[in-house]
Design a protein around this motif. Structure first.
Motif, PDB file in Angstrom:
ATOM      1  N   ILE A 108      19.904 -65.915 -10.587  1.00  0.00           N
ATOM      2  CA  ILE A 108      20.747 -65.064 -11.001  1.00  0.00           C
ATOM      3  C   ILE A 108      21.859 -65.743 -12.014  1.00  0.00           C
ATOM      4  CG2 ILE A 108      22.443 -63.296 -10.558  1.00  0.00           C
ATOM      5  CD1 ILE A 108      20.009 -62.619  -9.652  1.00  0.00           C
ATOM      6  N   VAL A 109      21.779 -64.933 -13.242  1.00  0.00           N
ATOM      7  CA  VAL A 109      22.653 -65.782 -14.382  1.00  0.00           C
ATOM      8  C   VAL A 109      23.938 -64.884 -14.309  1.00  0.00           C
ATOM      9  CG1 VAL A 109      22.763 -66.186 -16.757  1.00  0.00           C
ATOM     10  CG2 VAL A 109      20.433 -66.303 -15.694  1.00  0.00           C
ATOM     11  N   ASN A 110      24.048 -63.830 -14.466  1.00  0.00           N
ATOM     12  CA  ASN A 110      25.251 -63.180 -14.768  1.00  0.00           C
ATOM     13  C   ASN A 110      25.162 -61.742 -13.969  1.00  0.00           C
ATOM     14  OD1 ASN A 110      27.614 -62.419 -15.453  1.00  0.00           O
ATOM     15  ND2 ASN A 110      27.061 -61.663 -17.364  1.00  0.00           N
ATOM     16  N   VAL A 111      26.202 -61.345 -13.365  1.00  0.00           N
ATOM     17  CA  VAL A 111      26.363 -59.982 -12.794  1.00  0.00           C
ATOM     18  C   VAL A 111      27.404 -59.306 -13.554  1.00  0.00           C
ATOM     19  CG1 VAL A 111      26.914 -58.474 -10.858  1.00  0.00           C
ATOM     20  CG2 VAL A 111      25.496 -60.612 -10.529  1.00  0.00           C
ATOM     21  N   GLU A 112      27.365 -58.253 -14.016  1.00  0.00           N
ATOM     22  CA  GLU A 112      28.386 -57.888 -14.916  1.00  0.00           C
ATOM     23  C   GLU A 112      28.654 -56.437 -14.414  1.00  0.00           C
ATOM     24  OE1 GLU A 112      29.339 -56.212 -19.436  1.00  0.00           O
ATOM     25  OE2 GLU A 112      27.785 -57.576 -19.333  1.00  0.00           O
ATOM     26  N   LEU A 113      29.931 -56.336 -14.237  1.00  0.00           N
ATOM     27  CA  LEU A 113      30.352 -54.780 -13.457  1.00  0.00           C
ATOM     28  C   LEU A 113      30.893 -54.018 -14.770  1.00  0.00           C
ATOM     29  CD1 LEU A 113      29.938 -54.626 -10.568  1.00  0.00           C
ATOM     30  CD2 LEU A 113      32.342 -53.977 -10.518  1.00  0.00           C
ATOM     31  N   LYS A 114      30.188 -52.889 -14.924  1.00  0.00           N
ATOM     32  CA  LYS A 114      30.991 -51.957 -16.075  1.00  0.00           C
ATOM     33  C   LYS A 114      32.094 -51.013 -15.648  1.00  0.00           C
ATOM     34  CE  LYS A 114      27.683 -52.878 -19.158  1.00  0.00           C
ATOM     35  NZ  LYS A 114      28.174 -53.356 -20.362  1.00  0.00           N
ATOM     36  N   ARG A 115      32.620 -50.175 -16.294  1.00  0.00           N
ATOM     37  CA  ARG A 115      33.644 -49.878 -15.942  1.00  0.00           C
ATOM     38  C   ARG A 115      33.525 -48.825 -14.979  1.00  0.00           C
ATOM     39  NH1 ARG A 115      37.437 -45.535 -17.199  1.00  0.00           N
ATOM     40  NH2 ARG A 115      35.809 -44.484 -18.591  1.00  0.00           N
ATOM     41  N   ALA A 116      34.064 -48.857 -13.724  1.00  0.00           N
ATOM     42  CA  ALA A 116      33.838 -48.051 -12.592  1.00  0.00           C
ATOM     43  C   ALA A 116      34.793 -46.822 -12.613  1.00  0.00           C
ATOM     44  CB  ALA A 116      34.312 -48.937 -11.186  1.00  0.00           C
ATOM     45  N   THR A 117      34.237 -45.758 -12.109  1.00  0.00           N
ATOM     46  CA  THR A 117      35.070 -44.625 -12.249  1.00  0.00           C
ATOM     47  C   THR A 117      34.739 -43.641 -10.956  1.00  0.00           C
ATOM     48  OG1 THR A 117      33.071 -43.301 -13.630  1.00  0.00           O
ATOM     49  CG2 THR A 117      34.879 -44.254 -14.917  1.00  0.00           C
ATOM     50  N   VAL A 118      35.488 -42.653 -11.048  1.00  0.00           N
ATOM     51  CA  VAL A 118      35.255 -41.659  -9.898  1.00  0.00           C
ATOM     52  C   VAL A 118      34.208 -40.496 -10.356  1.00  0.00           C
ATOM     53  CG1 VAL A 118      37.259 -41.887  -8.791  1.00  0.00           C
ATOM     54  CG2 VAL A 118      37.103 -40.165 -10.333  1.00  0.00           C
ATOM     55  N   PRO A 119      33.334 -39.852  -9.586  1.00  0.00           N
ATOM     56  CA  PRO A 119      32.418 -38.702 -10.132  1.00  0.00           C
ATOM     57  C   PRO A 119      33.221 -37.814 -10.883  1.00  0.00           C
ATOM     58  CG  PRO A 119      32.024 -39.512  -7.958  1.00  0.00           C
ATOM     59  CD  PRO A 119      33.091 -40.104  -8.314  1.00  0.00           C
ATOM     60  N   ASP A 120      32.593 -37.153 -11.681  1.00  0.00           N
ATOM     61  CA  ASP A 120      33.257 -36.006 -12.568  1.00  0.00           C
ATOM     62  C   ASP A 120      33.868 -34.721 -11.759  1.00  0.00           C
ATOM     63  OD1 ASP A 120      32.869 -37.377 -14.935  1.00  0.00           O
ATOM     64  OD2 ASP A 120      30.860 -36.233 -15.406  1.00  0.00           O
TER      65      ASP A 120
END
Length: 177
Positions: A108-120
């Motif tokens: 595993i080189v990298n784990v990138e979390l994108k912007r977490a949100t709540v469901p619409d």
């Protein structure tokens, strides 16, 4: 929660709504969160990659989803939204252990979390809760400010009345003597 359409310098990803079930998670405080992430890996052992596991990419996808759910379930919704780097680091460590145990032959080189949100559907309620919490904090701060203003003044007035009473008592004792 996403798929790579075309890898490269300007990598293209599929829309997150297509794979929403993968990134929809339950947090430790029983809130729903949409947590998209990207896992980058490098082939470290070609023999294991080709012959030990039938479908390494699907295995990696399943393991990464399980690890991400495990890490997210131990955190509150606010931590999931704000502490992306800490979560990504924890996931990378656990994910590397899991792929090593599965004999996948990848690193595993990298784990990138994108912007977490709540469901619409939950977003309006989530915003109302946040506004209520902010209003609560504002009212607590106003009450503390009023407390810090009034209590010392009242203590000063009480001390003044006590000193006046002691002076009056001393004056009466002196006058009677």
């Amino acid at each position: 929660g996403t798929r790579t359409i075309q890898a490269g310098v300007d990598t293209e990803y599929s829309p997150s709504t297509e794979y929403l079930n993968e990134s929809l998670m339950l947090t430790g405080d029983l809130n729903c969160a949409v947590v998209p992430w990207i896992v980058q890996f490098r082939l470290s052992d070609p023999y294991k990659f080709l012959f030990k596991v039938r479908d390494v990419k699907k295995t990696l996808r399943d393991i990464s989803e399980a690890v991400m759910r495990q890490v997210v379930r131990d955190r509150s919704i606010n931590e999931v939204i704000t502490e992306r780097l800490e979560i990504a680091t924890a996931v990378k460590t656990e994910l590397q252990k899991a792929v090593n145990d599965a004999d996948t032959g990848i690193t595993i080189v990298n784990v990138e979390l994108k912007r977490a949100t709540v469901p619409d559907p939950v977003q309006p309620s989530f915003n109302e809760v946040n506004q209520s919490l902010q209003e609560k904090e504002r009212m607590i701060n106003e009450a503390k400010a009023l407390y810090n203003k009034e209590i010392p003044r009242a203590k000063g007035e009480a001390e003044q009345v006590i000193r006046q009473a002691e002076g009056y008592a001393l004056d009466r004792v002196n006058l009677s003597q």
